[in-house]
Design a protein around this motif. Structure first.
Motif, mmCIF file in Angstrom:
data_model
loop_
_atom_site.group_PDB
_atom_site.id
_atom_site.type_symbol
_atom_site.label_atom_id
_atom_site.label_comp_id
_atom_site.label_asym_id
_atom_site.label_seq_id
_atom_site.Cartn_x
_atom_site.Cartn_y
_atom_site.Cartn_z
ATOM 1 N N ASP A 330 0.810 -1.215 0.000
ATOM 2 C CA ASP A 330 0.000 0.000 0.000
ATOM 3 C C ASP A 330 0.845 1.268 0.000
ATOM 4 O OD1 ASP A 330 -2.388 -1.505 0.114
ATOM 5 O OD2 ASP A 330 -2.127 -1.758 2.289
ATOM 6 N N LYS A 331 2.075 1.153 0.514
ATOM 7 C CA LYS A 331 2.975 2.303 0.581
ATOM 8 C C LYS A 331 4.361 1.853 0.096
ATOM 9 C CE LYS A 331 0.557 4.496 4.461
ATOM 10 N NZ LYS A 331 0.677 5.031 5.846
ATOM 11 N N PRO A 332 4.566 1.856 -1.209
ATOM 12 C CA PRO A 332 5.804 1.297 -1.773
ATOM 13 C C PRO A 332 7.080 2.021 -1.354
ATOM 14 C CG PRO A 332 4.520 2.450 -3.453
ATOM 15 C CD PRO A 332 3.654 2.368 -2.245
ATOM 16 N N ASP A 333 6.953 3.172 -0.703
ATOM 17 C CA ASP A 333 8.139 3.861 -0.204
ATOM 18 C C ASP A 333 8.543 3.381 1.187
ATOM 19 O OD1 ASP A 333 8.551 5.398 -2.439
ATOM 20 O OD2 ASP A 333 7.242 7.023 -1.745
ATOM 21 N N ARG A 334 7.907 2.308 1.640
ATOM 22 C CA ARG A 334 8.258 1.724 2.929
ATOM 23 C C ARG A 334 8.679 0.270 2.718
ATOM 24 N NH1 ARG A 334 4.858 2.997 8.008
ATOM 25 N NH2 ARG A 334 6.898 3.678 8.721
ATOM 26 N N TYR A 335 9.587 -0.213 3.572
ATOM 27 C CA TYR A 335 10.060 -1.594 3.483
ATOM 28 C C TYR A 335 10.081 -2.210 4.885
ATOM 29 C CZ TYR A 335 14.560 0.245 5.116
ATOM 30 O OH TYR A 335 15.543 0.853 5.864
ATOM 31 N N TRP A 336 9.985 -3.529 4.926
ATOM 32 C CA TRP A 336 9.898 -4.254 6.194
ATOM 33 C C TRP A 336 11.287 -4.688 6.642
ATOM 34 C CZ3 TRP A 336 6.118 -4.793 9.597
ATOM 35 C CH2 TRP A 336 6.187 -5.814 10.564
ATOM 36 N N HIS A 337 11.639 -4.324 7.861
ATOM 37 C CA HIS A 337 12.938 -4.723 8.393
ATOM 38 C C HIS A 337 12.867 -4.832 9.902
ATOM 39 C CE1 HIS A 337 17.127 -4.052 9.878
ATOM 40 N NE2 HIS A 337 17.387 -4.912 8.912
ATOM 41 N N ARG A 450 30.842 -12.727 8.861
ATOM 42 C CA ARG A 450 29.539 -13.243 8.426
ATOM 43 C C ARG A 450 29.232 -14.530 9.176
ATOM 44 N NH1 ARG A 450 31.724 -11.316 3.395
ATOM 45 N NH2 ARG A 450 30.409 -9.712 2.449
ATOM 46 N N ASP A 451 27.984 -14.653 9.599
ATOM 47 C CA ASP A 451 27.533 -15.883 10.229
ATOM 48 C C ASP A 451 27.666 -17.030 9.240
ATOM 49 O OD1 ASP A 451 25.033 -17.835 10.856
ATOM 50 O OD2 ASP A 451 25.795 -16.924 12.701
ATOM 51 N N ALA A 452 27.902 -18.236 9.766
ATOM 52 C CA ALA A 452 28.089 -19.402 8.919
ATOM 53 C C ALA A 452 26.867 -19.669 8.042
ATOM 54 C CB ALA A 452 28.412 -20.624 9.766
ATOM 55 N N SER A 453 25.692 -19.203 8.462
ATOM 56 C CA SER A 453 24.466 -19.450 7.700
ATOM 57 C C SER A 453 24.308 -18.497 6.523
ATOM 58 C CB SER A 453 23.245 -19.305 8.618
ATOM 59 O OG SER A 453 23.133 -17.973 9.086
ATOM 60 N N ILE A 454 25.156 -17.472 6.441
ATOM 61 C CA ILE A 454 25.036 -16.459 5.384
ATOM 62 C C ILE A 454 25.953 -16.805 4.227
ATOM 63 C CG2 ILE A 454 25.417 -14.033 4.798
ATOM 64 C CD1 ILE A 454 24.701 -13.294 7.637
ATOM 65 N N ASN A 455 25.372 -16.922 3.055
ATOM 66 C CA ASN A 455 26.161 -17.112 1.844
ATOM 67 C C ASN A 455 26.343 -15.746 1.189
ATOM 68 O OD1 ASN A 455 27.099 -17.669 -0.791
ATOM 69 N ND2 ASN A 455 26.244 -19.734 -0.671
ATOM 70 N N SER A 456 27.570 -15.261 1.177
ATOM 71 C CA SER A 456 27.812 -13.890 0.719
ATOM 72 C C SER A 456 27.571 -13.719 -0.778
ATOM 73 C CB SER A 456 29.251 -13.471 1.051
ATOM 74 O OG SER A 456 30.179 -14.246 0.316
ATOM 75 N N LYS A 457 27.423 -14.829 -1.495
ATOM 76 C CA LYS A 457 27.163 -14.743 -2.933
ATOM 77 C C LYS A 457 25.676 -14.895 -3.247
ATOM 78 C CE LYS A 457 31.766 -16.293 -4.277
ATOM 79 N NZ LYS A 457 32.332 -16.437 -2.943
ATOM 80 N N LEU A 458 24.865 -14.829 -2.212
ATOM 81 C CA LEU A 458 23.413 -14.946 -2.352
ATOM 82 C C LEU A 458 22.758 -13.610 -2.055
ATOM 83 C CD1 LEU A 458 20.754 -16.706 -2.436
ATOM 84 C CD2 LEU A 458 21.068 -16.995 0.016
ATOM 85 N N ILE A 459 21.716 -13.267 -2.791
ATOM 86 C CA ILE A 459 20.934 -12.090 -2.427
ATOM 87 C C ILE A 459 20.184 -12.415 -1.147
ATOM 88 C CG2 ILE A 459 19.048 -10.571 -3.090
ATOM 89 C CD1 ILE A 459 19.870 -10.824 -5.925
ATOM 90 N N LEU A 460 20.426 -11.614 -0.137
ATOM 91 C CA LEU A 460 19.919 -11.920 1.205
ATOM 92 C C LEU A 460 18.536 -11.310 1.428
ATOM 93 C CD1 LEU A 460 23.256 -11.181 3.094
ATOM 94 C CD2 LEU A 460 22.414 -13.404 2.301
ATOM 95 N N ASP A 461 17.851 -11.837 2.407
ATOM 96 C CA ASP A 461 16.523 -11.353 2.782
ATOM 97 C C ASP A 461 16.684 -10.084 3.611
ATOM 98 O OD1 ASP A 461 13.964 -10.901 3.619
ATOM 99 O OD2 ASP A 461 13.765 -12.756 4.781
ATOM 100 N N GLY A 462 16.320 -8.952 3.018
ATOM 101 C CA GLY A 462 16.494 -7.669 3.697
ATOM 102 C C GLY A 462 15.615 -7.500 4.915
ATOM 103 N N ALA A 463 14.542 -8.279 5.009
ATOM 104 C CA ALA A 463 13.647 -8.157 6.163
ATOM 105 C C ALA A 463 14.225 -8.799 7.406
ATOM 106 C CB ALA A 463 12.294 -8.788 5.829
ATOM 107 N N ASP A 464 15.166 -9.725 7.223
ATOM 108 C CA ASP A 464 15.727 -10.504 8.339
ATOM 109 C C ASP A 464 16.956 -9.779 8.879
ATOM 110 O OD1 ASP A 464 16.730 -12.341 10.090
ATOM 111 O OD2 ASP A 464 16.825 -14.002 8.646
ATOM 112 N N SER A 465 16.825 -9.177 10.038
ATOM 113 C CA SER A 465 17.924 -8.387 10.611
ATOM 114 C C SER A 465 19.114 -9.251 11.012
ATOM 115 C CB SER A 465 17.429 -7.583 11.812
ATOM 116 O OG SER A 465 16.964 -8.442 12.834
ATOM 117 N N THR A 466 18.909 -10.553 11.144
ATOM 118 C CA THR A 466 20.042 -11.427 11.480
ATOM 119 C C THR A 466 21.024 -11.531 10.318
ATOM 120 O OG1 THR A 466 18.961 -13.466 10.735
ATOM 121 C CG2 THR A 466 18.549 -12.777 13.009
#
Length: 795
Positions: A330-337, A450-466
């Motif tokens: 509804d408000k594309p100028d906002r994002y979930w994080h 970087r946490d072991a669960s993070i693949n730095s060559k992957l586009i990450l989920d911006g909503a997940d603060s971890t």
């Protein structure tokens, strides 16, 4: 008739006068290498002795005067280069070069180098009275003094503008330009992603991509990464070159004929005119250095004094992450994080375009960084969500300038080592040697944790603060080697030594150059500078000989030879090829053409012509040739268009070899001398203005027949095709050799010359020496340099 003669004579006289006036106008813009110049900024007189190749030897009574003189001398030769770097990093190229550069400006504004420079210089200049800052400002004052003389090089007259004065922030823009090597490195992954998505994981086995443990990397969502990187290479759109790779090594005194440490460096950068580095020697009471300077940066990036020296290569660890942001429908100028909606921050820019209206350009930022979708159009074809870039350059108040100052002023191992943690946004492998016998390597730069669960060559989920960036490793966790027992350290952008068993994620080269340098270093017990020249100029590939033998084994050479004498001679040349990419080697041309045709037969049926041409010369392909060719079961060998037939590897190798010989004969003729490597593999140094006719004839240098190849120590990179020309696009931007038994006399060479001013005698006076593997000596003793021309700067 008499009237006609008078008219023609008048026209001729007028043209002659115009030509003479133009000639003297152009000649008047040549750099000054002698005489006197007066400047109010100086406290004492400075003497600049220019050697036979235009290297300035600056003798001053104090540091500030010395760096003023350096800025003046540097600007005389490289002002246009300085201006191009400043404008490129600021997103201001279209203002002087027109709408063709608008897209480049938008990309560079999005990458945010200029914005990061503002933040870093604000911290650096909090105390303007430090020696580093005072000398930096003095250097800028020297540049500006040259601008104020209003005797600008021809490029400024042709384009029609005068540069603004340089400011402290412009130094960090130039340093930020070095960091563009990391954006270039990111292009290695997406091609493989496309192969996985369209063909499946079995097609990636030969390219050493682990789809078992990193399955997530290759799912459909990662098409965004491919589209982000594929459509545009910065190397292709910037009018200045980007760093690509390098070699450096250091040998201990036990491996040296002189009994003292030996140091070598050759940095690999896209060729351009002028070349990247400018050499200078500075001497004032308590200080001396001979170094290689980047346009707009006051302190040497590579260099030596009488006690120590250093060389660098890029340490290409991964300091970027991409985040997919979830927007409010509804408000594309906002994002979930982090469990709540947040507002994108919008930054408005107005891009000036020569001979056109200004263009408004907005950049949106999430907590992670700038949105890249607007400047990489193909993202929108596969992804509706904003993709934002996190880059360490954006969140570090850089200490790189202080690092260079401390390195330049170091007089001992301890001094030098203390400067290493200050290197941050640009990853550098720094090799070191000194008169006390120490040798060392520090792989410097701020490496993200970087946490072991993070693949730095992957586009990450911006909503997940971890998944957000948390911290950098402390410097004591950076790879380092100090005084190893074998007395040898080498880097060629290959993977560094592991720390605590961990190899930091990065875009490392496969190691062919590094392994060859080590092989050569171990081929004899003692080395000298003269013998080390052979390493820097080595063009032999043991790998390519293995592949040659495999091709010959698979081919029916008798049958091919029966088709004519040309084929018989060509096969004999190929069989006798020694793996050397010297300019007279016919076998090198046959091998290169064979590689292209074999890859074409094996891959074009799956990828299509356009995608194949993009992939054929990519680093993942080049570095994996050996693994592919020796895998008889690779799915690439089968032609998917022949449904009831399964082609074998040997069939493809044999057909590719035969196609190569046919292509070379038809395209180059029956005389095999026209097949020689140097006739096909050529180097031309292209000036930003020389990209268009007729200015190429004025500003470009070359082309020259060139030895070297893609995966040899003398890496003269080119793109594969069937019959040439194999135009070289990158290679060594300098070569340096130092023996600490006599550090006052070293060897050096630049690709073209010291000057970027085409009317200077030093515009291209090193070009032929460079392609022929020659060197010039660089002296530090004043009595030896005083024989050169003298330019005196006086208060």
């Amino acid at each position: 008739m008499k009237l006609i003669v008078k008219i023609l004579l008048g026209i001729f006289t007028l043209l002659l006068l115009v030509f003479v006036a133009a000639y003297f106008l152009i000649k008047s813009s040549a750099p000054n290498y002698d005489g006197q110049r007066k400047f109010k900024s100086l406290a004492q007189s400075v003497k600049i002795y220019y050697d036979d190749f235009g290297v300035p030897h600056i003798y001053a009574g104090n540091g500030e005067d010395a760096y003023f003189a350096l800025g003046y001398a540097h600007a005389q030769e490289r002002l246009f280069q300085m201006e191009m770097i400043r404008r490129a990093t600021s997103g201001r190229l279209a203002e002087i070069l027109g709408s063709e550069l608008l897209k480049t400006d938008q990309i560079m504004l999005t990458l945010g180098i200029s914005k990061a420079a503002e933040k870093s210089i604000a911290k650096t200049m909090k105390n303007p009275a430090t020696k580093a800052n005072k000398q930096s400002i003095a250097y800028l004052n020297g540049i500006n003094a040259f601008i104020d003389e209003d005797n600008l090089p021809l490029e400024f007259k042709l384009i029609g503008f005068k540069p603004e004065h340089f400011k402290a922030v412009d130094i960090y823009k130039a340093i930020g330009y070095m960091s563009l090597s990391f954006t270039s490195a990111l292009s290695l992954e997406p091609m493989m992603t496309n192969i996985y998505n369209t063909l499946g994981e079995k097609y990636l086995v030969d390219f050493s991509y682990d789809t078992t443990t990193n399955k997530e990397l290759y799912n459909n969502t990662n098409k965004v990464l491919a589209s982000f990187l594929n459509p545009l290479e910065l190397q292709d759109v910037l009018p200045i070159p980007i760093w690509e790779g390098s070699n450096n090594w250091v040998m201990s005194k036990d491996r040296s004929e002189s009994g003292m440490v030996l140091l070598a460096n050759d940095t690999h950068i896209k060729y351009s005119q002028p070349a990247v580095w400018y050499e200078a020697h500075i001497n004032y009471p308590g200080f001396e250095i001979s170094g290689y300077y980047l346009a707009g940066v006051p302190f040497a990036v590579i260099g030596h004094n009488r006690k120590l020296g250093w060389g660098i290569t890029i340490f290409p660890f991964d300091n970027m992450d991409l985040y997919r942001e979830k927007t409010n429908p509804d408000k594309p100028d906002r994002y979930w994080h982090n469990g709540e909606w947040q507002d994108f921050i919008s930054e408005k820019h107005k891009i000036k375009v020569k001979d056109s209206e200004d263009v408004n350009f907005n950049i949106r930022y999430s907590i992670h960084g700038p949105e890249v979708n607007p400047v990489y159009d193909n993202i929108n074809t596969v992804e509706d969500s904003p993709v934002c870039l996190w880059w360490s350059l954006h969140n570090i108040e850089s200490t790189s300038l202080q690092a260079l100052y401390e390195i330049n002023n170091a007089t001992s191992f301890t001094d030098f080592q203390k400067a290493m943690p200050l290197i941050d946004v640009v990853g550098l492998n720094v090799v070191y040697g000194d008169i006390d016998g120490n040798i060392a390597l520090w792989s410097a730069g701020k490496i993200p944790v970087r946490d072991a669960s993070i693949n730095s060559k992957l586009i990450l989920d911006g909503a997940d603060s971890t998944k957000d960036f948390k911290a950098y490793y402390p410097f004591d966790k950076n790879p380092a080697i100090i005084n190893p027992k074998d007395g040898f350290i080498c880097t060629s952008n290959d993977a560094p030594v592991r720390v605590d068993g961990v190899e930091y994620p990065g875009y490392y080269y496969p190691g062919y150059r590094a392994n060859r340098i080590k092989q050569l270093a171990n081929s004899r017990n003692k080395w000298s500078l003269e013998s080390m020249k052979t390493i820097q100029n080595d063009v032999k590939s043991e790998r390519d000989l293995k592949l040659r033998d495999l091709i010959l084994k698979a081919s029916n050479t008798d049958l091919i030879a029966s088709e004519g004498e040309t084929y018989t001679k060509a096969i004999r040349e190929f069989e006798n090829w020694d793996g050397e990419y010297q300019t007279d080697r016919i076998g090198a041309s046959i091998f290169t053409s064979s590689i292209y045709h074999i890859l074409k037969l094996s891959m074009q049926d799956e990828l299509g012509e356009a995608q194949f041409e993009k992939i054929a010369s990519s680093m993942p392909i080049r570095s994996s040739l050996e693994k592919l060719f020796f895998n008889e079961n690779s799915p690439w060998w089968d032609d998917v268009n022949t449904k009831d037939i399964v082609e074998t590897r040997d069939e493809i190798l044999a057909d590719g070899f035969e196609n190569a010989l046919f292509d070379l004969r038809v395209s180059l003729g029956e005389n095999l001398h026209s097949w020689e490597w140097g006739k096909l593999h050529t180097l031309e140094h292209v000036h930003p203005i020389g990209r268009k006719e007729p200015f190429d004839k004025i500003f470009n240098v070359g082309p020259f027949p060139d030895k070297g190849a893609n995966e040899v120590v003398l890496k003269e990179a080119f793109k594969y095709n069937g019959h040439g020309p194999f135009k070289v696009f990158s290679g060594p931007a300098m070569r340096m050799l130092v023996d600490f038994a006599n550090p006052a006399t070293s060897f050096s060479i630049l690709p073209t010359g010291q000057s970027g001013n085409f009317v200077s005698p030093h515009y291209k006076d090193q070009a032929r020496m460079f392609v022929n593997g020659k060197y010039r000596t660089l002296e530090l003793d004043k009595e030896k340099v005083k024989s050169g021309t003298l330019l005196e700067l006086i208060p």
